[in-house]
Write a protein that holds these residues in place. Structure first.
Motif, mmCIF file in Angstrom:
data_model
loop_
_atom_site.group_PDB
_atom_site.id
_atom_site.type_symbol
_atom_site.label_atom_id
_atom_site.label_comp_id
_atom_site.label_asym_id
_atom_site.label_seq_id
_atom_site.Cartn_x
_atom_site.Cartn_y
_atom_site.Cartn_z
ATOM 1 N N PRO A 279 0.830 -1.213 0.000
ATOM 2 C CA PRO A 279 0.000 0.000 0.000
ATOM 3 C C PRO A 279 0.862 1.261 0.000
ATOM 4 C CG PRO A 279 -0.758 -1.540 1.674
ATOM 5 C CD PRO A 279 0.546 -2.079 1.150
ATOM 6 N N GLY A 280 0.265 2.330 -0.499
ATOM 7 C CA GLY A 280 0.941 3.614 -0.484
ATOM 8 C C GLY A 280 1.582 4.002 -1.798
ATOM 9 N N VAL A 281 1.598 3.099 -2.753
ATOM 10 C CA VAL A 281 2.201 3.387 -4.053
ATOM 11 C C VAL A 281 1.114 3.328 -5.114
ATOM 12 C CG1 VAL A 281 3.861 2.619 -5.785
ATOM 13 C CG2 VAL A 281 4.429 2.462 -3.358
ATOM 14 N N ILE A 282 1.010 4.425 -5.841
ATOM 15 C CA ILE A 282 0.052 4.474 -6.943
ATOM 16 C C ILE A 282 0.836 4.816 -8.205
ATOM 17 C CG2 ILE A 282 -1.945 5.671 -7.902
ATOM 18 C CD1 ILE A 282 -2.792 6.168 -4.951
ATOM 19 N N ILE A 283 0.669 4.011 -9.221
ATOM 20 C CA ILE A 283 1.374 4.218 -10.479
ATOM 21 C C ILE A 283 0.352 4.545 -11.563
ATOM 22 C CG2 ILE A 283 2.788 3.112 -12.247
ATOM 23 C CD1 ILE A 283 4.200 1.641 -10.017
ATOM 24 N N LYS A 284 0.609 5.596 -12.281
ATOM 25 C CA LYS A 284 -0.276 6.009 -13.365
ATOM 26 C C LYS A 284 -0.148 5.041 -14.544
ATOM 27 C CE LYS A 284 -0.074 10.883 -12.225
ATOM 28 N NZ LYS A 284 0.282 12.213 -12.682
ATOM 29 N N ALA A 285 -1.208 4.963 -15.320
ATOM 30 C CA ALA A 285 -1.227 4.086 -16.489
ATOM 31 C C ALA A 285 -0.105 4.423 -17.465
ATOM 32 C CB ALA A 285 -2.581 4.147 -17.179
ATOM 33 N N GLU A 286 0.198 5.702 -17.624
ATOM 34 C CA GLU A 286 1.271 6.104 -18.548
ATOM 35 C C GLU A 286 2.624 5.558 -18.098
ATOM 36 O OE1 GLU A 286 -0.594 8.861 -16.906
ATOM 37 O OE2 GLU A 286 -2.129 8.360 -18.383
ATOM 38 N N THR A 287 2.851 5.551 -16.803
ATOM 39 C CA THR A 287 4.094 5.014 -16.253
ATOM 40 C C THR A 287 4.168 3.515 -16.492
ATOM 41 O OG1 THR A 287 4.124 6.753 -14.577
ATOM 42 C CG2 THR A 287 5.477 4.793 -14.143
ATOM 43 N N ALA A 288 3.053 2.839 -16.287
ATOM 44 C CA ALA A 288 3.018 1.390 -16.521
ATOM 45 C C ALA A 288 3.225 1.073 -17.998
ATOM 46 C CB ALA A 288 1.702 0.815 -16.023
ATOM 47 N N GLU A 289 2.673 1.882 -18.879
ATOM 48 C CA GLU A 289 2.888 1.687 -20.321
ATOM 49 C C GLU A 289 4.367 1.845 -20.661
ATOM 50 O OE1 GLU A 289 1.031 0.553 -22.694
ATOM 51 O OE2 GLU A 289 -0.967 0.681 -21.816
ATOM 52 N N SER A 290 5.020 2.807 -20.043
ATOM 53 C CA SER A 290 6.459 2.997 -20.238
ATOM 54 C C SER A 290 7.242 1.776 -19.760
ATOM 55 C CB SER A 290 6.929 4.251 -19.495
ATOM 56 O OG SER A 290 8.327 4.383 -19.572
ATOM 57 N N ALA A 291 6.838 1.237 -18.607
ATOM 58 C CA ALA A 291 7.494 0.033 -18.077
ATOM 59 C C ALA A 291 7.320 -1.141 -19.044
ATOM 60 C CB ALA A 291 6.934 -0.319 -16.703
ATOM 61 N N LEU A 292 6.139 -1.266 -19.637
ATOM 62 C CA LEU A 292 5.900 -2.353 -20.589
ATOM 63 C C LEU A 292 6.764 -2.179 -21.840
ATOM 64 C CD1 LEU A 292 4.319 -4.943 -21.199
ATOM 65 C CD2 LEU A 292 2.556 -3.497 -22.251
ATOM 66 N N LYS A 293 6.905 -0.959 -22.314
ATOM 67 C CA LYS A 293 7.770 -0.707 -23.480
ATOM 68 C C LYS A 293 9.224 -1.029 -23.159
ATOM 69 C CE LYS A 293 4.861 2.724 -25.697
ATOM 70 N NZ LYS A 293 4.606 4.136 -25.927
ATOM 71 N N THR A 294 9.643 -0.672 -21.959
ATOM 72 C CA THR A 294 11.005 -0.978 -21.528
ATOM 73 C C THR A 294 11.206 -2.489 -21.446
ATOM 74 O OG1 THR A 294 11.161 1.101 -20.324
ATOM 75 C CG2 THR A 294 12.690 -0.651 -19.677
ATOM 76 N N ALA A 295 10.261 -3.175 -20.838
ATOM 77 C CA ALA A 295 10.354 -4.646 -20.757
ATOM 78 C C ALA A 295 10.384 -5.261 -22.148
ATOM 79 C CB ALA A 295 9.184 -5.198 -19.938
ATOM 80 N N ALA A 296 9.599 -4.726 -23.066
ATOM 81 C CA ALA A 296 9.568 -5.254 -24.435
ATOM 82 C C ALA A 296 10.924 -5.087 -25.115
ATOM 83 C CB ALA A 296 8.477 -4.557 -25.241
ATOM 84 N N ALA A 297 11.580 -3.957 -24.901
ATOM 85 C CA ALA A 297 12.891 -3.723 -25.500
ATOM 86 C C ALA A 297 13.945 -4.669 -24.919
ATOM 87 C CB ALA A 297 13.311 -2.270 -25.296
ATOM 88 N N ILE A 298 13.907 -4.862 -23.614
ATOM 89 C CA ILE A 298 14.849 -5.776 -22.957
ATOM 90 C C ILE A 298 14.582 -7.205 -23.432
ATOM 91 C CG2 ILE A 298 15.481 -6.777 -20.707
ATOM 92 C CD1 ILE A 298 14.874 -3.842 -19.614
ATOM 93 N N ARG A 299 13.326 -7.562 -23.502
ATOM 94 C CA ARG A 299 12.916 -8.889 -23.987
ATOM 95 C C ARG A 299 13.465 -9.131 -25.397
ATOM 96 N NH1 ARG A 299 8.220 -10.031 -27.154
ATOM 97 N NH2 ARG A 299 7.594 -12.221 -26.964
ATOM 98 N N LYS A 300 13.277 -8.169 -26.275
ATOM 99 C CA LYS A 300 13.727 -8.305 -27.669
ATOM 100 C C LYS A 300 15.248 -8.466 -27.734
ATOM 101 C CE LYS A 300 13.583 -5.921 -32.109
ATOM 102 N NZ LYS A 300 13.104 -4.717 -32.823
ATOM 103 N N PHE A 301 15.964 -7.655 -26.967
ATOM 104 C CA PHE A 301 17.423 -7.692 -26.946
ATOM 105 C C PHE A 301 17.931 -9.074 -26.514
ATOM 106 C CE2 PHE A 301 21.480 -7.244 -24.804
ATOM 107 C CZ PHE A 301 22.212 -6.401 -25.631
ATOM 108 N N ILE A 302 17.393 -9.584 -25.407
ATOM 109 C CA ILE A 302 17.902 -10.849 -24.867
ATOM 110 C C ILE A 302 17.418 -12.033 -25.708
ATOM 111 C CG2 ILE A 302 17.984 -12.370 -22.857
ATOM 112 C CD1 ILE A 302 17.937 -9.837 -21.118
ATOM 113 N N ARG A 303 16.223 -11.970 -26.227
ATOM 114 C CA ARG A 303 15.762 -13.047 -27.128
ATOM 115 C C ARG A 303 16.693 -13.140 -28.334
ATOM 116 N NH1 ARG A 303 11.041 -15.588 -26.329
ATOM 117 N NH2 ARG A 303 10.809 -16.051 -28.555
ATOM 118 N N ARG A 304 17.130 -12.006 -28.849
ATOM 119 C CA ARG A 304 18.076 -12.023 -29.974
ATOM 120 C C ARG A 304 19.387 -12.678 -29.539
ATOM 121 N NH1 ARG A 304 21.740 -8.245 -31.191
ATOM 122 N NH2 ARG A 304 20.691 -6.663 -29.939
ATOM 123 N N LYS A 305 19.842 -12.366 -28.349
ATOM 124 C CA LYS A 305 21.082 -12.973 -27.834
ATOM 125 C C LYS A 305 20.945 -14.483 -27.672
ATOM 126 C CE LYS A 305 23.671 -9.320 -27.141
ATOM 127 N NZ LYS A 305 24.939 -9.152 -27.871
#
Length: 127
Positions: free
Chosen positions: A97-123
């Motif tokens: 409790p006590g942490v609220i994350i906006k949808a835009e921030t979560a979308e940014s986190a998903l884009k970041t995860a997608a980029a990391i995912r793509k990089f390591i899958r290529r490796k």
């Protein structure tokens, strides 16, 4: 690819798709758990890469030390540092409790995860 690496990849994929579903499948985005799953996706992909290279890692959740181990094998992993630092914030804090994350921030986190995912899958020579 060895069997344990495949298991790490499968778990990372489950976290990636969970984050995507939490943000896009319902009427409203569910941001905090989505961010946690984004962090988990990155963590498990780093561990998959290390596992494939038979590098021992501790059962901890900090992404930067895992990154350092990957960099010791391939320096271009340094390109992931900023994104991993972003996702590292979501390992623990968002589950309480006590942490609220906006949808835009979560979308940014998903884009970041997608980029990391793509990089390591290529490796790992995965599509």
């Amino acid at each position: 690819m060895n069997e344990l690496t495949r298991e790490w990849v499968d778990k990372a994929e489950a976290d990636f798709y969970s984050a995507d579903l939490l943000l896009h499948a319902g009427e409203y985005p569910v941001s905090e758990p989505a961010c946690f799953h984004c962090q988990q996706c990155a963590e498990k992909y780093l561990k998959a890469y290390l596992q494939e290279h038979q590098i021992y890692f501790e059962r901890k959740h900090d992404l930067v030390p895992l990154l350092a181990m990957c960099v010791s094998l391939e320096e271009d992993f340094l390109s992931l540092k900023e994104g991993l630092q972003e996702l590292d914030r979501y390992a623990v804090v968002v589950r309480y409790p006590g942490v609220i994350i906006k949808a835009e921030t979560a979308e940014s986190a998903l884009k970041t995860a997608a980029a990391i995912r793509k990089f390591i899958r290529r490796k790992l020579k995965l599509k």
